[in-house]
Design an enzyme around this catalytic site. Structure first.
Site, PDB file in Angstrom:
ATOM      1  N   ARG A  13       0.639  -0.617   0.047  1.00  0.00           N
ATOM      2  CA  ARG A  13       0.067   0.166   0.301  1.00  0.00           C
ATOM      3  C   ARG A  13       0.795   1.185   0.083  1.00  0.00           C
ATOM      4  NH1 ARG A  13      -0.509   4.268   2.720  1.00  0.00           N
ATOM      5  NH2 ARG A  13      -0.462   3.597   4.345  1.00  0.00           N
ATOM      6  N   ASP A  14       1.466   0.996   1.181  1.00  0.00           N
ATOM      7  CA  ASP A  14       2.106   2.615   1.220  1.00  0.00           C
ATOM      8  C   ASP A  14       3.717   2.565   0.780  1.00  0.00           C
ATOM      9  OD1 ASP A  14       3.522   4.827   2.401  1.00  0.00           O
ATOM     10  OD2 ASP A  14       3.946   4.765   3.881  1.00  0.00           O
ATOM     11  N   HIS A 205       6.186   4.997  12.433  1.00  0.00           N
ATOM     12  CA  HIS A 205       5.999   4.801  10.862  1.00  0.00           C
ATOM     13  C   HIS A 205       6.870   6.066  10.261  1.00  0.00           C
ATOM     14  CE1 HIS A 205       3.629   4.159   6.964  1.00  0.00           C
ATOM     15  NE2 HIS A 205       3.992   5.758   6.797  1.00  0.00           N
ATOM     16  N   CYS A 238       4.798  10.259  -0.621  1.00  0.00           N
ATOM     17  CA  CYS A 238       3.372  10.416  -0.417  1.00  0.00           C
ATOM     18  C   CYS A 238       3.553  11.195  -1.434  1.00  0.00           C
ATOM     19  CB  CYS A 238       3.390  11.505   1.003  1.00  0.00           C
ATOM     20  SG  CYS A 238       1.514  11.819   1.663  1.00  0.00           S
TER      21      CYS A 238
END
Length: 306
Positions: A13-14, A205, A238
């Site tokens: 995902r990330d 994280h 991100c």
């Protein structure tokens, strides 16, 4: 410091959400299967967000259904609101994650609302999840710095973490989204949060933009936090934090922890194989220092063999 550490694998995902190369559902499923086979039994496999906003996470429902038969593993998915929760539940989600930012600037850039408004958006998600028996993990972004607002006060992180915990999040993952933190600042932030929430309910994280992630994780381990989010190969970034690199590489975390005598239950060889396979799909080498070193070692061994 010798207590076991739980790794939450973020790669599917990330790790993939910021990649330019579209990844097929089949490749994403294979990646998850390989990660679980390596001993990573908690994996975040997708996000139920708008495919227009993050096209790499399209078909997360198919990925979740595709991995549902894997035994002995727990799969997480990200949901931004009730619509995302509905889709996740329809795909069989048993653990979902919600997210808020410690900074107003990042919240507006990321999800186009204030921090307070973001909480109101997922308040009904937590209420429904409780009724459905679905566990909810909470993320806080920008805990050590924001690309828009700069420095973030530890109290802002602590207050938001307390609110998420009170709403029903079983664990709070504290994200250095742009990777600007340093060990002393990480400790200060964690101590502020841990004043209200037990360290056993916290996770780290940390992205590695400035090369500080491992040092910051070590500082957090000293504070008693035993859960670490990491991404195989150091994949990721991100979409709303330009210049920020991926989450700390799982290989690098495992190498550090095992070298300290901390049990992780992860097979490095199998993890490296999973990383190399996905790196091949993406057409680029892993960012992980450990993966790079081990790959170079294998290459030397192969070329020197009779």
């Amino acid at each position: 410091m010798s207590d076991p550490v739980r790794i939450i694998e973020m790669g599917p995902r990330d790790g993939l959400q910021n990649e330019k190369t579209p990844i097929s559902v089949e490749a994403r499923i294979a990646f998850v299967e390989a990660l679980v086979a390596a001993g990573l039994d908690t994996v975040e496999v997708g996000a139920f967000v708008s495919p227009k906003a993050i096209p790499q996470m399209a078909s997360s429902d198919a990925v979740l259904r595709g991995v549902s038969g894997i035994k002995g593993a727990e799969f997480h998915v990200l949901v931004p609101n009730e619509k995302g929760y509905d889709a996740a539940r329809a795909a069989g989600a048993k653990v979902v994650s919600v997210f808020a930012a410690a900074s107003e600037g990042f919240s507006r850039a990321n999800i186009n609302c204030t921090v307070a408004e973001s909480i109101e958006r997922f308040r009904p998600v937590l209420a429904r999840a409780k009724a459905d028996g679905v566990r909810v993990r909470g993320y806080i972004s920008c805990v050590l710095g924001c690309p828009f607002d700069g420095e973030i006060k530890p109290k802002a992180v602590a207050d938001l973490a307390s609110e998420l915990s009170e709403l029903g999040c079983y664990e709070i993952s504290l994200g250095d989204t742009i990777g600007v933190g340093t060990p002393d600042k990480a400790k200060e932030m964690l101590r502020a949060v841990a004043a209200n929430i037990p360290a056993a309910k916290l996770a780290m994280h940390f992205h590695d933009t400035y090369g500080q992630a491992l040092a910051n994780l070590y500082a957090g381990l000293e504070e008693g936090v035993r859960v670490i989010d990491a991404a195989a190969g150091g994949l990721g970034g991100c979409p709303y934090a330009p210049g920020a690199t991926g989450n700390v590489a799982t290989e690098d975390v495992i190498y550090m922890l095992e070298g300290m005598g901390v049990r992780t239950g992860v097979d490095m060889e199998k993890l490296l194989a999973a990383t190399n396979e996905m790196s091949g799909v993406l057409g680029k080498a892993p960012v992980s220092r450990v993966a790079s070193a081990l790959n170079a070692k294998k290459k030397r061994a192969a070329t020197s063999a009779p």
